[in-house]
Scaffold this active site. Structure first.
Site, PDB file in Angstrom:
ATOM      1  N   LYS A 129      86.089 -66.669  48.500  1.00  0.00           N
ATOM      2  CA  LYS A 129      85.453 -66.150  49.713  1.00  0.00           C
ATOM      3  C   LYS A 129      86.552 -65.911  50.740  1.00  0.00           C
ATOM      4  O   LYS A 129      87.624 -66.511  50.662  1.00  0.00           O
ATOM      5  CB  LYS A 129      84.442 -67.161  50.259  1.00  0.00           C
ATOM      6  CG  LYS A 129      83.390 -66.578  51.156  1.00  0.00           C
ATOM      7  CD  LYS A 129      82.217 -65.969  50.398  1.00  0.00           C
ATOM      8  CE  LYS A 129      81.261 -65.275  51.343  1.00  0.00           C
ATOM      9  NZ  LYS A 129      80.014 -64.870  50.696  1.00  0.00           N
ATOM     10  N   ASP A 169      79.838 -59.586  53.397  1.00  0.00           N
ATOM     11  CA  ASP A 169      79.043 -60.756  53.808  1.00  0.00           C
ATOM     12  C   ASP A 169      78.679 -60.460  55.260  1.00  0.00           C
ATOM     13  O   ASP A 169      78.688 -59.286  55.678  1.00  0.00           O
ATOM     14  CB  ASP A 169      79.861 -62.057  53.655  1.00  0.00           C
ATOM     15  CG  ASP A 169      78.995 -63.322  53.820  1.00  0.00           C
ATOM     16  OD1 ASP A 169      78.319 -63.710  52.873  1.00  0.00           O
ATOM     17  OD2 ASP A 169      78.985 -63.912  54.926  1.00  0.00           O
TER      18      ASP A 169
HETATM   19  P1  NDP Z   1      74.570 -59.326  58.177  1.00  0.00           P
HETATM   20  O1  NDP Z   1      75.759 -59.364  59.031  1.00  0.00           O
HETATM   21  O2  NDP Z   1      74.134 -58.030  57.589  1.00  0.00           O
HETATM   22  O3  NDP Z   1      73.306 -59.927  58.946  1.00  0.00           O
HETATM   23  C1  NDP Z   1      73.328 -61.236  59.428  1.00  0.00           C
HETATM   24  C2  NDP Z   1      72.025 -61.489  60.179  1.00  0.00           C
HETATM   25  O4  NDP Z   1      71.958 -62.866  60.519  1.00  0.00           O
HETATM   26  C3  NDP Z   1      71.912 -60.717  61.469  1.00  0.00           C
HETATM   27  O5  NDP Z   1      70.560 -60.457  61.740  1.00  0.00           O
HETATM   28  C4  NDP Z   1      72.496 -61.709  62.474  1.00  0.00           C
HETATM   29  O6  NDP Z   1      72.069 -61.500  63.817  1.00  0.00           O
HETATM   30  C5  NDP Z   1      71.980 -63.014  61.941  1.00  0.00           C
HETATM   31  N1  NDP Z   1      72.918 -64.083  62.311  1.00  0.00           N
HETATM   32  C6  NDP Z   1      74.243 -64.158  62.009  1.00  0.00           C
HETATM   33  N2  NDP Z   1      74.801 -65.257  62.541  1.00  0.00           N
HETATM   34  C7  NDP Z   1      73.794 -65.883  63.174  1.00  0.00           C
HETATM   35  C8  NDP Z   1      73.714 -67.087  63.916  1.00  0.00           C
HETATM   36  N3  NDP Z   1      74.806 -67.861  64.115  1.00  0.00           N
HETATM   37  N4  NDP Z   1      72.505 -67.440  64.416  1.00  0.00           N
HETATM   38  C9  NDP Z   1      71.401 -66.669  64.205  1.00  0.00           C
HETATM   39  N5  NDP Z   1      71.424 -65.517  63.528  1.00  0.00           N
HETATM   40  C10 NDP Z   1      72.588 -65.140  63.014  1.00  0.00           C
HETATM   41  O7  NDP Z   1      74.833 -60.411  57.009  1.00  0.00           O
HETATM   42  P2  NDP Z   1      74.133 -60.539  55.597  1.00  0.00           P
HETATM   43  O8  NDP Z   1      72.713 -60.133  55.693  1.00  0.00           O
HETATM   44  O9  NDP Z   1      75.008 -59.891  54.608  1.00  0.00           O
HETATM   45  O10 NDP Z   1      74.244 -62.116  55.337  1.00  0.00           O
HETATM   46  C11 NDP Z   1      73.221 -63.035  55.749  1.00  0.00           C
HETATM   47  C12 NDP Z   1      73.357 -64.325  54.960  1.00  0.00           C
HETATM   48  O11 NDP Z   1      73.243 -64.045  53.542  1.00  0.00           O
HETATM   49  C13 NDP Z   1      74.694 -65.074  55.107  1.00  0.00           C
HETATM   50  O12 NDP Z   1      74.461 -66.452  54.972  1.00  0.00           O
HETATM   51  C14 NDP Z   1      75.491 -64.595  53.890  1.00  0.00           C
HETATM   52  O13 NDP Z   1      76.518 -65.489  53.544  1.00  0.00           O
HETATM   53  C15 NDP Z   1      74.384 -64.555  52.854  1.00  0.00           C
HETATM   54  N6  NDP Z   1      74.630 -63.733  51.673  1.00  0.00           N
HETATM   55  C16 NDP Z   1      74.918 -62.405  51.782  1.00  0.00           C
HETATM   56  C17 NDP Z   1      75.111 -61.643  50.658  1.00  0.00           C
HETATM   57  C18 NDP Z   1      75.307 -60.163  50.729  1.00  0.00           C
HETATM   58  O14 NDP Z   1      75.300 -59.527  49.663  1.00  0.00           O
HETATM   59  N7  NDP Z   1      75.461 -59.559  51.880  1.00  0.00           N
HETATM   60  C19 NDP Z   1      75.104 -62.246  49.312  1.00  0.00           C
HETATM   61  C20 NDP Z   1      74.687 -63.640  49.299  1.00  0.00           C
HETATM   62  C21 NDP Z   1      74.498 -64.342  50.452  1.00  0.00           C
HETATM   63  P3  NDP Z   1      73.084 -60.828  64.876  1.00  0.00           P
HETATM   64  O15 NDP Z   1      73.137 -59.388  64.489  1.00  0.00           O
HETATM   65  O16 NDP Z   1      72.452 -61.094  66.192  1.00  0.00           O
HETATM   66  O17 NDP Z   1      74.401 -61.530  64.694  1.00  0.00           O
END
Ligand code: NDP
Length: 448
Positions: A129, A169
């Site tokens: 990662k 991510d």
């Molecule tokens: P994105 O950046 O596309 O979206 C993240 C979302 O989570 C946004 O809505 C964001 O809101 C919110 N968010 C982020 N940080 C915080 C926080 N500290 N408190 C509250 N809300 C928060 O990321 P992903 O959708 O790609 O990833 C989301 C999760 O899924 C993570 O845990 C990631 O590790 C996991 N994941 C992702 C994969 C992928 O293929 N993308 C694969 C497997 C797991 P805001 O815009 O306001 O920051």
């Protein structure tokens, strides 16, 4: 939760001692060690060869300076990370996160989880990662491009299709992968498609990669419900977040007959009892990169709540898809009290240990992220497969493969849980099944 076995307890103490201040990494290690007591009782060879201690120590950790120039001409300095955790099963594989909260402990927790998740997919991929404390929010496209180019100017010497294959991510989507790939290609003078996944469909990407994590989480829920003779049909679902994982979890839940009534971002959440309008959600979050409050302004019948907890919204199924430790014990108790019976983690480690214990005690079907969100990395492995054979699959074929892979992950978790006398315990099943695959490969390769 406790690490009961004295041997595991001393390994955990050592991890805490050797990695001070890295709370999220400690939490991720503890969650896995909590499941391994019965495994080392049955397989003392793992303990004898100190496989667990070796698994807890990353093979390589890279930290680097990322200097770049913002639109006003000011020099900015961020910190870049890549933790190459374990390559027993294949090249290191795992995403890059760009978020101000990123530090070594976050990258190590994510890399550690990734090792077992990738093993669970049954595919030939190791775990790693990376990321940076860079915040893309509010930055222009040109600034994001300059940052990505500087980041890759160091990262390129550590990655490669047979070495280490990053993906996206939090904060890293198609735009960032494009800039990163362009710089890699320019520096190396190689069109090495398999060096990054999550690429655009027109230049080496896979159909369904963008959708895969969210779709996969919904498929996993379907598999869990099938065991109970139920389905998503008519179920009320809450999905936290509104990023890549959340949007496509919402889309697939709707296709499978459920109704998503709430989603969120880091500023607040929206409730839309008629069912979240996925087209509008994509327009607001993917195209305009605006806040979720904007969704409520444009959608009649939807309400916006600044701050507060999305887990106060009653539902049958909860899918935390935002970030780590977003669902604590209080939220878990509220969900249980309001009738929630299924929780699947689309995000990595979104539920605190006390939250998980609350669900388990209440008999809630609980799927940990390393099982429920493995569809993203599995489809990345499919992208690598297509790149290696210079092929490009149809959407239907890629989605069928994804659904089969999620069913396979579910079956492996369920079998391991049954085998170790804890039927229905997906946490134990995922940890044990993933661990055994990695541990056996490490044993076969000797002390390396
Ligand atoms: P994105 O950046 O596309 O979206 C993240 C979302 O989570 C946004 O809505 C964001 O809101 C919110 N968010 C982020 N940080 C915080 C926080 N500290 N408190 C509250 N809300 C928060 O990321 P992903 O959708 O790609 O990833 C989301 C999760 O899924 C993570 O845990 C990631 O590790 C996991 N994941 C992702 C994969 C992928 O293929 N993308 C694969 C497997 C797991 P805001 O815009 O306001 O920051």
């Amino acid at each position: 939760m406790t690490v009961d076995d004295p041997r595991l307890h001393s390994i955990y103490d050592l991890v805490v001692h050797r990695n001070p201040g890295e709370d999220e990494f400690h939490q991720a290690v503890r969650e896995v060690l909590d499941s391994l007591g019965p495994v080392i009782a049955r397989h003392p060879e793992y303990a004898d060869a100190r496989v667990i201690e070796r698994i807890c120590e990353p093979e390589r950790q890279i930290i680097f300076r990322v200097p770049w120039v913002d639109d006003s001409g000011r020099v900015e300095i961020n910190r870049g990370f890549r933790v190459e955790f374990n390559s027993a099963l294949g090249p290191y594989k795992g995403g890059l996160r760009f978020h101000p909260s990123v530090y070594l402990g976050i990258v190590k927790f994510l890399g550690f989880e990734q090792v077992f998740k990738n093993a669970l997919t049954g595919m030939p991929i190791g775990g790693g990662k990376g990321g940076s404390d860079f915040d893309p929010k509010g930055r222009s496209d040109a600034e994001v491009m300059r940052f990505c180019q500087s980041f890759m100017t160091e990262l390129y010497r550590h990655i490669g299709e047979y070495t280490d294959v990053p993906a996206g991510d939090i904060g890293v989507g198609g735009r960032e992968i494009g800039y990163l790939f362009g710089q890699y290609k320019r520096i190396t003078n190689r069109y090495e498609s398999g060096v990054l996944t999550g690429k655009g469909i027109g230049w080496g990407g896979s159909a369904v990669r963008k959708e895969a994590t969210g779709y996969g989480t919904a498929f996993f829920v379907q598999e869990m419900l099938r065991e109970r003779g139920e389905s998503l049909d008519g179920k009320k679902v809450v999905v936290s977040g509104s990023g890549n994982v959340a949007i496509y979890a919402v889309e697939k839940v709707h296709e499978l007959g459920g109704t998503v009534v709430a989603c969120s971002d880091s500023a607040g959440y929206v409730v839309d009892e008629a069912g979240v309008d996925v087209a509008l959600l994509k327009e607001v979050k993917e195209v305009e990169r605006a806040r979720i409050s904007e969704y409520a302004e444009r959608r009649s019948g939807a309400s916006y709540f600044a701050g507060g907890s999305i887990w106060d919204v009653p539902c049958d199924v909860a899918l935390p898809c935002a970030t780590e430790n977003e669902l604590d014990e209080t939220a878990a108790r509220t969900l249980v009290a309001q009738g929630c019976t299924v929780v699947a983690e689309g995000a990595n480690m979104p539920t605190t240990p006390a939250g998980v214990a609350t669900f388990v005690d209440a008999g809630v079907l609980f799927a940990p992220g390393k099982a429920a969100n493995a569809g993203g990395v599995a489809t990345s492995a499919l992208e690598m497969q297509q790149n290696a054979s210079r092929d490009s699959w149809t959407h239907d074929h890629a989605e069928t493969r994804l659904a089969e892979i999620m069913a396979g992950i579910h079956a492996r978790c369920a079998e391991a849980a049954d085998d170790y006398g804890r039927p229905g315990d997906y946490v134990l099943g995922a940890n044990v099944s993933g661990f055994i695959r990695v541990a056996d490969a490490m044993l076969a390769m000797g002390v390396v």
